[in-house]
Design a protein around this motif. Structure first.
Motif, mmCIF file in Angstrom:
data_model
loop_
_atom_site.group_PDB
_atom_site.id
_atom_site.type_symbol
_atom_site.label_atom_id
_atom_site.label_comp_id
_atom_site.label_asym_id
_atom_site.label_seq_id
_atom_site.Cartn_x
_atom_site.Cartn_y
_atom_site.Cartn_z
ATOM 1 N N ALA A 15 22.863 13.597 14.045
ATOM 2 C CA ALA A 15 21.481 13.682 13.554
ATOM 3 C C ALA A 15 21.421 13.425 12.054
ATOM 4 O O ALA A 15 20.522 12.730 11.570
ATOM 5 N N PHE A 49 16.048 12.834 15.424
ATOM 6 C CA PHE A 49 15.366 14.001 15.987
ATOM 7 C C PHE A 49 15.858 14.312 17.396
ATOM 8 O O PHE A 49 15.926 15.477 17.795
ATOM 9 N N THR A 50 16.229 13.281 18.144
ATOM 10 C CA THR A 50 16.782 13.506 19.479
ATOM 11 C C THR A 50 18.112 14.251 19.385
ATOM 12 O O THR A 50 18.347 15.227 20.107
ATOM 13 N N LEU A 52 19.126 16.095 16.881
ATOM 14 C CA LEU A 52 18.828 17.431 16.378
ATOM 15 C C LEU A 52 18.346 18.324 17.523
ATOM 16 O O LEU A 52 18.742 19.491 17.629
ATOM 17 N N ASN A 53 17.533 17.782 18.396
ATOM 18 C CA ASN A 53 17.048 18.526 19.550
ATOM 19 C C ASN A 53 18.205 18.951 20.445
ATOM 20 O O ASN A 53 18.264 20.097 20.899
ATOM 21 N N PHE A 54 19.158 18.052 20.689
ATOM 22 C CA PHE A 54 20.334 18.407 21.488
ATOM 23 C C PHE A 54 21.161 19.488 20.780
ATOM 24 O O PHE A 54 21.687 20.393 21.426
ATOM 25 N N LEU A 56 20.115 21.830 18.963
ATOM 26 C CA LEU A 56 19.436 23.126 19.060
ATOM 27 C C LEU A 56 19.721 23.848 20.373
ATOM 28 O O LEU A 56 19.466 25.047 20.480
ATOM 29 N N ALA A 57 20.271 23.147 21.356
ATOM 30 C CA ALA A 57 20.683 23.815 22.593
ATOM 31 C C ALA A 57 21.917 24.686 22.345
ATOM 32 O O ALA A 57 22.238 25.551 23.154
ATOM 33 N N VAL A 61 17.966 27.381 15.312
ATOM 34 C CA VAL A 61 17.146 26.361 14.665
ATOM 35 C C VAL A 61 17.169 26.511 13.148
ATOM 36 O O VAL A 61 17.181 25.514 12.421
ATOM 37 N N TYR A 65 18.507 23.254 11.190
ATOM 38 C CA TYR A 65 17.552 22.506 10.377
ATOM 39 C C TYR A 65 17.908 22.571 8.893
ATOM 40 O O TYR A 65 17.783 21.579 8.176
#
Length: 113
Positions: A15, A49-50, A52-54, A56-57, A61, A65
């Motif tokens: 990310a 962002f994709t 970063l979203n992964f 966060l699993a 956050v 971030y």
């Protein structure tokens, strides 16, 4: 949240690299006046962002971030100096240093809990 097996950090690293590439593409797009750098900017930011979203699993956050944005600031500062020959006053570098201290402190405080 899944146990962190290193995947969170891998996704976060991707990310960060993609965000850096998106920001460099933004500079090259010259205010959307150049087509391919403009398109690439959206592609790289979307991919960032994709990832970063992964991440966060696997991560909190707040930490993910902070690291994503803090390291991104450092890397784009270096890239702007090297690639675009932009100069920063010493005071700006000191403020960026405080961001680094804040990211490290946040990461340490989350691990302590």
């Amino acid at each position: 949240m899944k146990a962190d097996t290193g995947w969170g950090w891998t996704f976060l690293l991707l990310a960060i690299v993609l965000e850096l590439t998106g920001t460099v593409s933004m500079k090259y797009s010259a205010g959307f006046s150049r087509f391919w750098p403009s398109v690439l900017m959206f592609v790289f930011y979307g991919a960032s962002f994709t990832m970063l979203n992964f991440a966060l699993a696997y991560m909190n956050v707040s930490v993910a971030y902070a690291i994503w944005s803090g390291i991104g600031i450092i890397l784009i500062t270096l890239a702007s100096f090297i690639m675009f020959h932009e100069k920063l006053p010493v005071a700006s570098l000191l403020w960026i240093g405080l961001i680094v201290v804040g990211v490290v402190g946040l990461n340490m405080s989350v691990k302590a809990h």
